[in-house]
Design a protein around this motif. Structure first.
Motif, PDB file in Angstrom:
ATOM      1  N   VAL A 199      -7.254  45.757  71.164  1.00 48.30           N
ATOM      2  CA  VAL A 199      -7.061  44.979  72.434  1.00 48.30           C
ATOM      3  C   VAL A 199      -6.041  43.770  72.361  1.00 48.30           C
ATOM      4  O   VAL A 199      -5.175  43.701  73.306  1.00 48.30           O
ATOM      5  CB  VAL A 199      -8.337  44.672  73.130  1.00 48.30           C
ATOM      6  CG1 VAL A 199      -8.210  43.829  74.525  1.00 48.30           C
ATOM      7  CG2 VAL A 199      -9.335  45.753  73.537  1.00 48.30           C
ATOM      8  N   THR A 229      -2.188  45.035  72.336  1.00 42.88           N
ATOM      9  CA  THR A 229      -1.642  46.010  73.195  1.00 42.88           C
ATOM     10  C   THR A 229      -1.471  45.442  74.596  1.00 42.88           C
ATOM     11  O   THR A 229      -1.995  44.242  74.990  1.00 42.88           O
ATOM     12  CB  THR A 229      -2.580  47.196  73.629  1.00 42.88           C
ATOM     13  OG1 THR A 229      -3.861  46.687  73.695  1.00 42.88           O
ATOM     14  CG2 THR A 229      -2.425  48.289  72.208  1.00 42.88           C
ATOM     15  N   ARG A 246      -2.231  49.958  77.562  1.00 41.62           N
ATOM     16  CA  ARG A 246      -3.393  49.664  76.813  1.00 41.62           C
ATOM     17  C   ARG A 246      -4.258  50.918  76.694  1.00 41.62           C
ATOM     18  O   ARG A 246      -4.659  51.496  75.694  1.00 41.62           O
ATOM     19  CB  ARG A 246      -4.081  48.400  77.218  1.00 41.62           C
ATOM     20  CG  ARG A 246      -5.452  48.199  76.443  1.00 41.62           C
ATOM     21  CD  ARG A 246      -5.945  46.939  76.870  1.00 41.62           C
ATOM     22  NE  ARG A 246      -4.995  45.967  76.273  1.00 41.62           N
ATOM     23  CZ  ARG A 246      -4.621  44.327  76.865  1.00 41.62           C
ATOM     24  NH1 ARG A 246      -5.683  44.236  77.903  1.00 41.62           N
ATOM     25  NH2 ARG A 246      -4.111  43.658  76.486  1.00 41.62           N
TER      26      ARG A 246
END
Length: 418
Positions: free
Chosen positions: A356, A359, A364
């Motif tokens: 997380v 990205t 994502r």
């Protein structure tokens, strides 16, 4: 109010963003409770059902391999659906398809068809993949300092169903006999209902979609900042973060699935009944998810790298204890499998946070789906090879090999530091 107007109202109001973040976590918690229960059947009795239908334990790892292979394809599809249509559509679709797969397993057991069993386990894997991907939904509107905790909250909620499921194996077996279904297919009846309910909860209540709102917020932020020229250094760091996150999660998944898959078979071969097997697997799944809240806090406080190293060390300890545990000792097997779950937990949450962190919102969900494909393939490989290793050598050899393999996490983390 149109969808664009609704999104705009959140972009301009941070208080509404915070409320949506909290509401999203609540919906994810409810769905994960059901989703966790859906996981129980494949983990607890999948290998036993295959062994019973095929007549040998040499292929007992195939069910885990199939539903994790199915989860690989499902992870890719759910990730793409989520990236295009939002988390609500992607996750709801994955759970409902997984429920249909569980129904197929029950039908296969009734008519004693190995072909339908294997095909249904592939479809059942969609529920497994979706249950894992749901952890990302809580991070869409989370800040950098909330991401580990957001993942952990989703995983903690999985515990309630995931622990209850294996301990209902005996009850569902009795229910299956009562309705004229083979005993080992009983837990898959529970899985079918649980996955479908989880999907319906997300489809009905996950509005507005947190991923779509996050996309709008990020687009507005970039527009205001006129951030048209990306920093090559940041791009390189992001690629490195994704690579390390994938490595951590793939290794922990491979080791965990391999040892977990053969534990019910190992116990069954030494005279343990379904209740004892369900108890051990229940503790294992509890350790996979229940410590998550504390793990998430630790990941946010002391760092992703430290928790990745802790994952490798914990998995090694688990493998050693599983190898030296007396076959008739349920207690020591509980300790070994609990450590196995805990090590996996450390690796998954630290690796997820890295993904997380590394990205951008626009790509994502797509990247997360692709990452989960590698995780699922690692699990599939671990499940398929585990039966062959045990058939050719022993459960003890499998456990030691898995523990040693997990130590690769330490040099990986050192390389990240450099």
């Amino acid at each position: 109010m149109s969808e664009d107007d609704l999104a705009q109202s959140y972009i301009e109001n941070q208080e509404k963003q915070k409320k949506l973040y909290k509401r999203t976590l609540i919906i994810v918690i409810i769905s994960q409770m059901f989703g966790g229960a859906g996981l129980a059947a494949g983990i607890t009795v999948g290998a036993l059902l295959a062994e019973q239908m095929i007549g040998t334990n040499a292929f007992a790892g195939i069910p885990a391999a199939l539903f994790t292979l199915g989860s690989a394809g499902a992870a890719l599809i759910v990730g793409r659906l989520s990236n295009r249509f939002g988390r609500r559509i992607g996750l709801a679709t994955g759970f409902i398809v997984g429920g249909i797969g569980a129904v197929g397993v029950v039908i296969a057991a009734i008519i004693n068809s190995v072909f339908i069993l294997f095909a249904s386990l592939l479809v059942y894997g969609a529920g497994t993949a979706t249950n894992l991907q749901a952890r990302y939904a809580g991070t869409d509107l989370a800040t950098n300092k909330q991401r580990g905790t957001a993942v952990s909250i989703a995983m903690v909620s999985t515990t309630f169903g995931a622990v209850a499921g294996p301990n209902l194996v005996g009850v569902m077996g009795d229910f299956a006999n009562w309705v004229g279904v083979p005993e080992l297919a009983g837990p898959f009846i529970l899985s079918a209902a649980a996955f479908i309910v989880a999907g319906l909860v997300l489809f009905v209540f996950l509005r507005p979609d947190p991923f779509i709102i996050a996309l709008k917020i990020n687009a507005n932020k970039q527009k205001n900042e006129h951030d048209e020229n990306a920093d090559p250094t940041n791009q390189l760091q992001n690629k490195s973060g994704v690579a390390i996150g994938v490595t951590v999660m793939v290794l922990t998944q491979l080791v965990m699935v391999a040892i977990m898959t053969m534990t019910p078979v190992h116990m069954g071969n030494h005279g343990h009944n379904l209740q004892a097997i369900g108890l051990v697997i229940g503790f294992h799944i509890g350790a996979m998810f229940l410590p998550s809240l504390f793990t998430g806090i630790l990941v946010d406080k002391i760092g992703r790298s430290a928790m990745a190293v802790a994952s490798g060390v914990t998995l090694l300890l688990s493998g050693v204890i599983a190898a030296i545990a007396p076959a008739d000792s349920v207690f020591i097997l509980i300790v070994a499998l609990s450590l196995l779950g805990l090590g996996w937990n450390f690796g998954l949450i630290s690796g997820t946070a890295l993904i997380v962190d590394s990205t951008e919102p626009s790509t994502r969900a797509k990247t997360q789906g692709t990452v989960d494909v590698f995780i699922a393939l690692a699990g599939s490989s671990g499940g398929a090879l585990s039966g062959m290793v045990v058939a050719g050598s022993s459960f003890e050899t499998l456990s030691i090999a898995g523990g040693v393999l997990s130590l690769i996490l330490i040099p990986v983390v050192i390389l990240r530091g450099r």
